[in-house]
Enzyme design. Structure first.
Site, PDB file in Angstrom:
ATOM      1  N   CYS A  91       0.804  -1.227   0.000  1.00  0.00           N
ATOM      2  CA  CYS A  91       0.000   0.000   0.000  1.00  0.00           C
ATOM      3  C   CYS A  91       0.836   1.275   0.000  1.00  0.00           C
ATOM      4  CB  CYS A  91      -0.920   0.019   1.216  1.00  0.00           C
ATOM      5  SG  CYS A  91      -2.100  -1.335   1.246  1.00  0.00           S
ATOM      6  N   HIS A 359      -8.810   3.484  -2.503  1.00  0.00           N
ATOM      7  CA  HIS A 359      -7.391   3.210  -2.249  1.00  0.00           C
ATOM      8  C   HIS A 359      -6.805   2.418  -3.422  1.00  0.00           C
ATOM      9  CE1 HIS A 359      -3.756   1.871  -0.440  1.00  0.00           C
ATOM     10  NE2 HIS A 359      -4.232   0.959   0.390  1.00  0.00           N
ATOM     11  N   CYS A 389      -0.092   2.511   6.502  1.00  0.00           N
ATOM     12  CA  CYS A 389       0.179   1.154   6.958  1.00  0.00           C
ATOM     13  C   CYS A 389       0.462   0.292   5.729  1.00  0.00           C
ATOM     14  CB  CYS A 389      -0.993   0.597   7.753  1.00  0.00           C
ATOM     15  SG  CYS A 389      -2.538   0.454   6.823  1.00  0.00           S
TER      16      CYS A 389
END
Length: 403
Positions: A91, A359, A389
């Site tokens: 991510c 996202h 994160c």
């Protein structure tokens, strides 16, 4: 070490990551090409001016494989002499691309870089690349692997966040995102996606659901409860690592977790001489970058220790930071960050986040950095921190200061 500056940041709108999403027919290559050309055209530098393109994309298979960064350079108006580097820090890939570029410039390995990332989640499904961490018993069992949704619920249980806490944050994310779009706060950075004829395919973040309220969210079932509790369930695995907990409280669902979307983003990084050569005015200075590994079962707490690390490295304190972008992978991630540092939600994700807008894995880090830069300028603030994160237990962070 040289000072490193951000000269520009652009992104596409986020399209729903489904077959009926507006960007489903647009490949990750086309998204990358469009955003590379946009940042070149906006800033007027020659195609050979860039040292490298560092590009994050997480699911590096199929049309997102084979060093997509280099393919995107060849498809774009940049010179073919510019190489390309595809990276994957899950991510945080888009932010890590920027951090790598900044550190290359700081060390003298070139004056200008384009960094960012892309993800077409409607075309290349998340986790379609497999991975030993989830499938190889020799590592999965040893490290008490659980899926991210279980990890998010584990954070909520460990640190005392309720379903209402998470839902309230999700409703506020939707409200803030709508307000930001209504106020044209993204106008400086969002580049519409167009077709071959120049017609607009998408010019706004498609995933948003501004009518969301507590009642709407209250009707949703916890997304990871069955995954955790139905035998053989992942809750039992997590509780082996955290035996002081009696049970895991499953509070997350689609409405308070990040959305699956398509999109791309790019940041123009350079030293002082790069800006002078091309007549560009720096918008911010890179004050620090950091990355860290964390405990892989709870997995998603990385923003806390990586922020502690970057503050130590830069000699700053949490009170020196005016605005924060903490990726809303799950509501509990942001709630834990605010709890750990005593940060008021008024200065965190002030224009909404991934719960509201989505996202796009490989692009999100660059997107939130651009959002942070725009908001520092709009609100006349000085210092901002972006952090995410990361799957498998990692964290990444960047601090920027307006010039």
């Amino acid at each position: 070490m040289k000072d490193v500056y951000i000269y520009d940041a652009v992104r596409t709108p986020r399209g729903k990551g489904r077959k009926d999403g507006a960007l489903h027919e647009v490949t990750s290559l086309a998204l990358s090409k469009g955003i590379l050309n946009a940042i070149k055209d906006r800033n007027g530098f020659d195609g050979h001016a860039i040292e490298d393109v560092i590009w994050g994309n997480v699911t590096q298979v199929g049309e997102q494989g084979a060093c997509l960064a280099r393919t995107a350079v060849l498809a774009s108006d940049l010179d073919e002499a510019i190489p390309g580097l595809s990276i994957n820090r899950f991510c945080a890939s888009g932010l890590e691309a920027v951090n790598l570029a900044a550190n290359q410039v700081a060390g003298g390995a070139g004056r200008g870089y384009i960094a960012g990332g892309v993800e077409s989640m409607s075309r290349v499904p998340m986790m379609s690349d497999g991975g030993a961490i989830a499938t190889d018993p020799s590592i999965a069992m040893e490290r008490y692997f659980v899926p991210q949704g279980i990890s998010a619920d584990l954070i909520a249980t460990e640190y005392g966040f309720s379903r209402d806490d998470a839902d309230e944050m999700a409703v506020e994310s939707q409200r803030r995102a709508k307000a930001a779009w209504d106020d044209n706060r993204f106008a400086k950075s969002v580049v519409p996606v167009t077709d071959l004829n120049g017609l607009t395919i998408l010019d706004h973040d498609e995933y948003m659901r501004p009518s969301t309220d507590m009642q709407t969210l209250g009707a949703l079932k916890p997304a990871f409860k069955d995954q955790g509790e139905v035998m053989p369930g992942f809750d039992a695995v997590a509780l082996l690592k955290y035996p002081h907990l009696e049970r895991i409280n499953h509070i997350h669902h689609a409405g308070n977790s990040s959305g699956i979307v398509d999109g791309a983003a790019a940041v123009l990084i350079g030293d002082k001489e790069f800006g002078e050569r091309w007549g560009l005015k720096p918008r911010a200075r890179m004050r620090g970058t950091a990355k860290i590994g964390t405990e892989p079962t709870m997995m998603l707490t990385g923003p806390v220790p990586v922020t502690e690390k970057i503050l130590r490295d830069t000699g700053l304190t949490i009170k020196d930071i005016d605005l924060f972008e903490v990726n809303e992978a799950f509501a509990s991630v942001v709630l834990r960050f605010e709890q750990a540092f005593g940060v008021n939600h008024d200065v965190v994700n002030v224009n909404g986040g991934s719960i509201a807008m989505g996202h796009p894995l490989g692009a999100t880090g660059a997107m939130i950095l651009g959002t942070l830069l725009d908001e520092l300028e709009r609100s006349d603030k000085e210092m901002g921190l972006a952090t995410l994160c990361v799957a498998s237990g990692m964290g990444a962070a960047t601090i920027i200061e307006r010039v």
